[in-house]
Design an enzyme around this catalytic site. Structure first.
Site, PDB file in Angstrom:
ATOM      1  N   TYR B 438       0.501   5.310  -7.570  1.00  0.00           N
ATOM      2  CA  TYR B 438      -0.458   4.617  -6.684  1.00  0.00           C
ATOM      3  C   TYR B 438      -1.847   5.245  -6.683  1.00  0.00           C
ATOM      4  CZ  TYR B 438       1.422   7.680  -2.848  1.00  0.00           C
ATOM      5  OH  TYR B 438       1.858   8.689  -2.052  1.00  0.00           O
ATOM      6  N   GLU B 439      -2.742   4.568  -6.022  1.00  0.00           N
ATOM      7  CA  GLU B 439      -4.156   4.986  -5.962  1.00  0.00           C
ATOM      8  C   GLU B 439      -4.770   5.063  -7.363  1.00  0.00           C
ATOM      9  OE1 GLU B 439      -5.124   5.141  -2.709  1.00  0.00           O
ATOM     10  OE2 GLU B 439      -7.092   5.044  -3.654  1.00  0.00           O
TER      11      GLU B 439
END
Lengths: 597, 597
Positions: B438-439
């Site tokens: 993620y991110e």
């Protein structure tokens, strides 16, 4: 997740090249094992694996197993799936025809094991353990034991287990404390607790045959006081059918991170006075027996790593062709499948090259095992015994370490969907993690490679392997192919690095055995990386020759060359890192005071 | 599993060296941030983390979260644990004093984030997202928005979320299809579905402030048509308290492999006509806003990798001192703790060196971020902005990739107990796996490093970094220490490799951008490995100087030297492998026909 398909063409190619099937076929023992037969068996197994076993992989993971009043209930469909495996005769492949086996090469059996592990690794562990029990009995059982147990274990009607671990005795078998006492009838009574027993109890077969390490009252301390006992769940009656229930029970199931459909049991022996056990081999000679099956079992665990890697690769590849994200890096507004992005390709190729490298390594070791057993010449058998002994820890550790890596890369390619259980590859990441641990941790494998396989003969076995791989490489000298030239050069350098690292290992050990132990892990990583690279180079050579011999370039041959080239460019460099670690020696590993860690 | 203890001495040393706290203290903005204050804050956070958060890590993993009629119920104890964090003021640390923040350095905030992630990464994700929302509002909110939301978000009384992903839009934000329509009152109505929303709904705070990317009817295609909206769960009333319930709901929770105590939500906007949203920044300018918070959020995710690695290290170390298996390699009959075995030491040192390397990298980036914001000289601010932009993808990807590696090694050290959930480290292995995803996946980070951070300025930022690191290295020339000499030599070589790889990257891109993209992953791995090595070398220099200045050698300083030496001998060699991959270029990655993959 994608539907699993057995990689028939890849298996076939690897069997013919690294597995050396033709050379095996030339041995009298395998005179009937021609290419046609092999293809037919692999294809049949592939069908059962893909159609029956693979669809249960995810559901089995979700459902798990449960302990119900001493009985273990497996997940929906597992009984039928196991039955179809037994009914098709797949369990009988490599065993002695005298007891109902088909006497086929281990090399072929290993290729099939990969397929079972790809399809459903939890279920595949069951026959893996049975195979170990068969090996033990074939080598060390009395004629009566063989006659009673082998036929049913070889078909898979009965299944086997290995009972080694106890809470205080994991890697250190010398601490085993389960007790055995001699009974008047020549049998023994076993008491004590075993843990982490894979498929120790289940509902797939009518009987379970436990191979148990225990200690007699007058046993010496340590591993030299271990005896091996056969403890059936049901004592066979006069007709050899399951009779009286023995005094052994599953008292608990572990709550594990992966292989949820495989019961990992705590087994209690002798709660009602003592489980009836039969000695295998000699009293206090139990470890010898265990060593017999260890090579097979360790190769099989290595193959588990490859099987999970192959499945993870298939899932990631399918996703990469389906998932549309971002435009082509050269521009445009249309989304493209992510396989079009160069760094996704790199990941897929890394997965595939590691998987094919592992497969080559395992089948090459399988070939050595078959020749160690079946070669006509005694010297050749001895030479091959040394070879397989050397390769076993490498196959076990390298293929399982990289099985974890490949599964992790699959998670990464699927992104968010990789981390969600319904995406399917999270299971591979969880399942793969056990393989570096059991059947001797990969750290134990590295110490085995170092101590028993390199130091003990002062590198003789390693040099023989290097010589064979170099000879294989120089066979490619005449083939004119740009990729092959680059591959050959990279592999030749790797072989030199491995040779030098072997010398460093020996020289460190002369100084202090702790120093060589401190670099044992990178030495194993180096060995696996280089040997797999050399075997892929030979595969590339075969591909290039076949391309040169024909006018067109069959897709498969182009792919083999490309994979080997990718491996040479992108995976062999890891040998640089591992070689450097060995070269740096142990000082920085051993220097820091323990209390400052 | 072991009780977590915040590594106060290590954090302190890393903050003073790689984090450059003294230099920050010299800036007017941080005049009050002296060593005493920092120590006090770190110690207090360490106490709350160890005593309140850490004991809930395993129970939260086992219990998970549940969706109950649209409300998400967190695991036992999480409400109190979050409350104690808010009440102690930890959420306010790095924010603008105008809105109730403490105006402390991000460097310090990052060090504390590590502690929260070690203690309980599921819970730590909640403030991580709130911090992103605060950053967005500080930079782009209207004064009214700031007055209404910032004080409550900064204390943590309210929490924030980021709403980017949709089923068809993961890495590719251009495909976002959530709709926004202008309402008569100047607000907007948001409709559509978002997925993978971390802490999108929960019972820890009285209000949740969603930052949502959506598309106006007249928006251009792709990312240039995205607008950013603030969508509160409860619309604030005239007094700024939670009022009317907004039209946004959690409709599902993902069944994930890890971070079980963190709800990952499917969010539905506008099922009853449209959620009320307030524009942040300009229409169609939503991505600019997102980029504002991205550096912080990505550093924070990198720190998550370090936090999990530290916890995994502590667990593995404790086990290695407790678990008795096998005798010393030099002989004897007594079992020894496994830490006594050289290859277990190697594993522990690898874990610790990677963790300390990651920490050094993150705090060095934090320092650059603070100076980019607070340096008095505009040129210095610009230079540091370039620096932090360059380092952010490296911190995010390198620290999370190695967070997974370290967690996996902890599983290996615990052996069977590592694979069993009650052993505790299996959770680290599962939790750590989300951070590379993620991110911005680590693949996206590698492309960001390549494209925006190296190619765009033709390596200028990279060269400036190399120059600073080389200067730091030559500061060590006068210190006479055998280890330090070896470290300096290895790091100097690494810096040369990184420089050459940067040139290769630029030259490949001139030829074809796909070629540089194909080596972006190893280029990032190389960068992280070398920069972390250079920072550990500087730490070793400080340690050696302090040892020379005093008569005795404090344990900590000896340890720092030993860790840096271990890193130089055993982890910097990985730079050889990565550099070779870059050098080989893209041909073998791009050659194979897609259909043959």
């Amino acid at each position: 997740m994608a539907d699993y398909r057995a990689p028939l063409a890849d298996l076939d190619f690897a069997l013919r090249t690294s597995g050396g099937l033709e050379a095996l076929h030339a041995l009298p023992a395998f005179a009937e094992v021609d290419a046609e037969l092999v293809d037919q068996i692999v294809e049949e197994a592939g069908n059962v694996a893909a159609e029956v076993w693979a669809p249960l992989n995810h559901s089995g993971d979700q459902e798990g197993v449960r302990l119900d009043n001493g009985l273990v209930r497996t997940a929906q469909g597992f009984q039928d799936a196991y039955r179809s495996y037994v009914d098709s005769g797949f369990n009988t492949l490599p065993f002695d025809p005298e007891w109902g086996g088909q006497g086929l090469p281990w090399t072929l059996a290993l290729a099939l094991m990969e397929v079972w592990h790809s399809a459903n690794t939890s279920l595949a562990l069951n026959p893996m353990l049975t195979i170990g029990a068969v090996e033990l009995l074939q080598a060390h059982g009395t004629p009566e034991q063989q006659a009673t147990y082998l036929p049913k274990l070889i078909t898979g009607e009965w299944t086997g287990t290995m009972n080694l671990s106890e809470p205080q005795a994991g890697s250190d078998l010398g601490q085993i404390s389960c007790k055995a006492e001699r009974a008047d009838d020549g049998s023994y009574r076993i008491t004590g607790q075993k843990i982490y027993i894979t498929w120790g109890e289940h509902d797939l077969s009518e009987n379970i045959v436990h191979m148990v390490l225990a200690r007699l009252p007058d046993a010496p301390h340590g591993t030299k006081g271990l005896s091996l006992f056969l403890v059936p769940k049901f004592l066979p009656d006069a007709d050899g059918n399951p009779g009286q229930r023995n005094d052994v029970r599953c008292t608990g199931l572990e709550h594990k991170m992966g292989i949820h459909a495989c019961p990992t049991c705590t087994m209690s022996y002798g709660d009602d006075g003592g489980a009836v056990g039969y000695l295998i081999g000699k009293e206090h000679g139990g470890l010898t027996g265990m060593f017999t099956m260890m090579n097979n079992a360790r190769l099989a665990v290595g193959v588990q790593g490859i099987g999970i890697a192959e499945r993870a690769y298939q899932d990631a590849r399918a996703y990469a062709f389906e998932r549309m994200q971002a435009h082509d890096i050269h521009g445009g507004h249309e989304s493209v499948p992510i396989v079009r992005h160069p760094n996704i390709r790199r990941k897929l190729l890394t997965m595939r090259a590691l998987t094919e490298g592992g497969r080559a390594l395992a089948l090459y070791a399988g070939n050595a095992m078959d020749r160690a057993k079946q070669a006509e010449d005694a010297d050749e058998r001895a030479r091959m015994k040394t070879r397989v002994d050397l390769l076993v820890p490498v196959v076990k550790a390298w293929c399982t370490d990289h099985g974890v890596e490949v599964a992790s890369t699959a998670v990464q390619i699927l992104g968010g969907m990789g981390f969600i259980e319904e995406g399917g590859v999270a299971q591979h990441y969880r399942d793969a993690r056990i393989a570096p641990i059991y059947e001797g941790t990969n750290g134990i494998q590295a110490l085995d490679l170092m101590g028993r396989k390199v130091l003990r003969d002062e590198g003789a076995g390693l040099h023989a392997l290097l010589a064979d791989l170099r000879a294989g490489l120089s066979d490619l000298d005449d083939i004119s192919d740009h990729d092959l030239t680059a591959i050959r050069r990279a592999v030749a350098r790797g072989l030199d690095q491995l040779e030098a690292a072997g010398e460093t290992l020996i020289s460190l050990a002369r100084d202090d055995i702790a120093q060589s132990a401190a670099v044992a892990d990178p030495f194993l990583e180096l060995t696996g990386t280089v040997v797999a690279g050399a075997l892929l180079a030979q595969q590339a050579g075969v591909a290039a020759q076949q391309m040169a011999a024909q006018e067109s370039a069959p897709d498969q041959h182009r792919a083999k060359l490309a994979i080997a080239r990718f491996y040479a460019d992108n995976l062999l460099p890891r040998a640089d890192a591992a070689a450097a670690q060995v070269r740096q020696g142990a000082a920085s590993t051993l220097a820091l005071d323990e209390k400052l860690l």
